[in-house]
Design an enzyme around this catalytic site. Structure first.
Site, mmCIF file in Angstrom:
data_model
loop_
_atom_site.group_PDB
_atom_site.id
_atom_site.type_symbol
_atom_site.label_atom_id
_atom_site.label_comp_id
_atom_site.label_asym_id
_atom_site.label_seq_id
_atom_site.Cartn_x
_atom_site.Cartn_y
_atom_site.Cartn_z
ATOM 1 N N HIS A 1 1.541 -1.642 -1.893
ATOM 2 C CA HIS A 1 2.193 -2.975 -1.899
ATOM 3 C C HIS A 1 2.070 -2.922 -0.079
ATOM 4 O O HIS A 1 2.303 -1.454 0.546
ATOM 5 C CB HIS A 1 3.204 -3.038 -2.564
ATOM 6 C CG HIS A 1 4.705 -2.383 -0.767
ATOM 7 N ND1 HIS A 1 5.482 -2.634 -0.176
ATOM 8 C CD2 HIS A 1 5.440 -0.765 -1.504
ATOM 9 C CE1 HIS A 1 6.179 -1.976 0.306
ATOM 10 N NE2 HIS A 1 6.320 -0.874 -0.549
ATOM 11 N N CYS A 2 1.918 -3.808 -0.063
ATOM 12 C CA CYS A 2 1.438 -4.657 1.270
ATOM 13 C C CYS A 2 2.743 -5.470 1.093
ATOM 14 O O CYS A 2 4.180 -5.080 0.838
ATOM 15 C CB CYS A 2 0.384 -5.235 1.466
ATOM 16 S SG CYS A 2 0.248 -6.326 0.754
ATOM 17 N N ALA A 3 2.829 -6.410 3.051
ATOM 18 C CA ALA A 3 3.971 -7.083 2.990
ATOM 19 C C ALA A 3 4.397 -7.903 1.814
ATOM 20 O O ALA A 3 5.843 -8.514 2.460
ATOM 21 C CB ALA A 3 3.359 -7.701 4.847
ATOM 22 N N ARG A 12 2.059 -8.093 -1.679
ATOM 23 C CA ARG A 12 1.690 -7.623 -2.452
ATOM 24 C C ARG A 12 1.379 -7.160 -2.968
ATOM 25 O O ARG A 12 1.993 -5.846 -2.018
ATOM 26 C CB ARG A 12 0.422 -8.568 -2.428
ATOM 27 C CG ARG A 12 0.312 -10.127 -1.597
ATOM 28 C CD ARG A 12 -1.959 -10.190 -1.649
ATOM 29 N NE ARG A 12 -1.780 -10.943 -0.671
ATOM 30 C CZ ARG A 12 -3.260 -11.401 -0.169
ATOM 31 N NH1 ARG A 12 -4.313 -10.780 -0.407
ATOM 32 N NH2 ARG A 12 -3.121 -12.003 1.227
#
Length: 472
Positions: A26-28, A30
């Site tokens: 995951h990113c910030a 999504r």
């Protein structure tokens, strides 16, 4: 939370079960998932899951937008269900196998430049604050004039605003070595060699106060202060050279010979071949960019304002990082920022119109936070979660972006930095431009909102999308 656990279970089921997941991270905002079989994903089911703000394939990854904070909790719940998370680098490496050569190249280009953007953002903010504090109107409020400003204070602000661009090649070479598998410290040293004070300063050569060195009787050699491409290719080739040397140099000599040969070969190539060739190419790119931005009658603003968010959808918008860095380094301002900000604000306004007009509770709960996200500079939830799903709001947003871009272009708006837009972007216009910046964005938002409200959305479209989704 039980609610997030249920959402995690629904996500896994909708994307084809545990066995269909190759890797996930995951990113910030999504979840980023690599799947074995795209056909097993039930897109309609994913989009109907609570808290999901949009889902789409990009850069070879299936990306599900949850938003800041929420995505961390969902990710934790997925891991608790027995699926081991991967690092973002692992998912990126899998994704790099996807797409055509151009898409993969742009992705790699973005991987190099994205890590250095925060320091350039900070530099832009410092420039904006210095411009604000040295305005005659602001000084007059304090009972001062430009002569009253302390030289030491100006020197301090110069350190804040000039350092990142003076040593930009070191940042770029460091990041390139990191991305291409070399030793980042060698990248830093090579980048610093390109701006060594012993070389004629690029800025001094440009203004005629210094002259290039002539090597071998015909090769002009200067420092590469502010240059991007020479450092990028020195980093790319240098990292690959270092890796090749490590495979061939005996282990007992690796510590001595590998860095020695890497630095010697690469700075020779950098100063005598790579630097001159790609610095010339940079100049062509810069002249081409400024030519487009200087087109009369606001043409650049109309074209860029309309097309920018389409390019964002394709995922190759990282190329603009290079253009913006070049504009800032060479001209001190960034006209791209004002135009693309209007494009982003317009998409947010189109999304807001959908959220206010719809009577569907789920769509309203999705659209209103997504529009706020766009006004803070992150348009993906608005684009993929709402506007593109119904298409007309996206088109109305493009029209609004063109109108705002036209105004920005007509008034020659230009930021002091990059990478922050819309509401946070006001910090890059803390000078005489601020009222016009606000005007351009409000015009983009008003056009997109009104067009979407009148022609771009009604709840019949909600039913049509549901029907289309169920028939797939």
């Amino acid at each position: 939370m039980a609610e997030n656990r249920e959402i995690a279970k629904e996500v896994i089921e909708a994307i084809g079960g545990k066995e269909n997941i190759a890797s996930f991270a995951h990113c910030a905002t999504r979840l980023r998932i690599m799947v074995h079989d795209k056909e097993k994903i039930n897109q309609k089911k994913v989009e109907e899951i609570d808290k999901v703000k949009g889902a789409f394939f990009n850069s070879g990854q299936y990306q599900i937008i949850f938003g800041t904070g929420t995505v961390n909790r969902i990710f934790d719940e997925v891991e608790k269900l027995g699926i081991t998370g991967s690092s973002k680098e692992d998912v990126k490496n899998e994704a790099k196998k996807e797409g055509n050569v151009f898409q993969r190249s742009i992705r790699t280009f973005g991987d190099v430049f994205v890590p250095i953007i925060p320091v350039l953002v900070a530099t832009g903010l410092f420039m904006g604050l210095r411009g604000l504090l040295t305005q005659p109107q602001i000084l007059a409020l304090l009972g001062m004039t430009a002569k009253d400003i302390s030289p030491n204070f100006l020197l301090f602000t110069q350190v804040l605003t000039d350092t990142a661009f003076a040593f930009l090649p070191a940042l770029v070479a460091w990041s390139a070595f990191r991305v291409f598998g070399g030793s980042p410290v060698l990248g830093i040293v090579l980048g610093l060699m390109l701006v060594n004070p012993a070389l004629p300063n690029a800025y001094s050569v440009a203004d005629g106060s210094a002259h290039p060195l002539t090597m071998l009787g015909f090769i002009p050699v200067v420092g590469y202060q502010g240059s991007v491409l020479p450092a990028f290719f020195v980093g790319l080739i240098g990292a690959k050279l270092e890796r090749a040397l490590r495979k061939r140099v005996p282990e007992a000599l690796d510590l001595i010979l590998t860095p020695f040969l890497t630095l010697l070969i690469m700075i020779t190539l950098g100063l005598f071949a790579i630097g001159p060739v790609f610095h010339s190419f940079e100049e062509w790119v810069l002249h081409g960019t400024t030519f487009v931005l200087d087109l009369p009658f606001g043409i650049a603003g109309i074209v860029i304002g309309f097309l920018h968010q389409i390019i964002v959808v394709t995922g190759v918008h990282h190329i603009f990082n290079f253009l913006e860095i070049q504009l800032l380094e060479k001209t001190g301002v960034n006209a791209f920022n004002a135009i693309i900000t209007c494009a982003m604000a317009a998409q947010g306004a189109a999304c807001l119109a959908v959220g206010l007009k719809t009577k569907n509770a789920k769509l309203k709960a999705l659209a209103l936070p997504s529009s706020l996200s766009a006004f803070l500079g992150i348009t993906e939830p608005a684009i993929f979660g709402v506007n593109l799903r119904y298409m007309k709001p996206f088109v109305m947003g493009l029209i609004g972006g063109a109108v705002g871009g036209f105004i920005a272009s007509i008034f020659h708006l230009a930021a002091t930095g990059m990478a922050i837009t819309v509401i946070p972007g006001t910090l890059l216009y803390m000078n005489h431009q601020l009222p016009l910046y606000i005007l351009a964005n409000l015009a983009a938002m008003a056009v997109a909102f009104v067009l979407t409200w009148m022609f771009g959305y009604n709840d019949k479209m909600l039913e049509e999308v549901k029907t289309a989704g169920s028939s797939n």
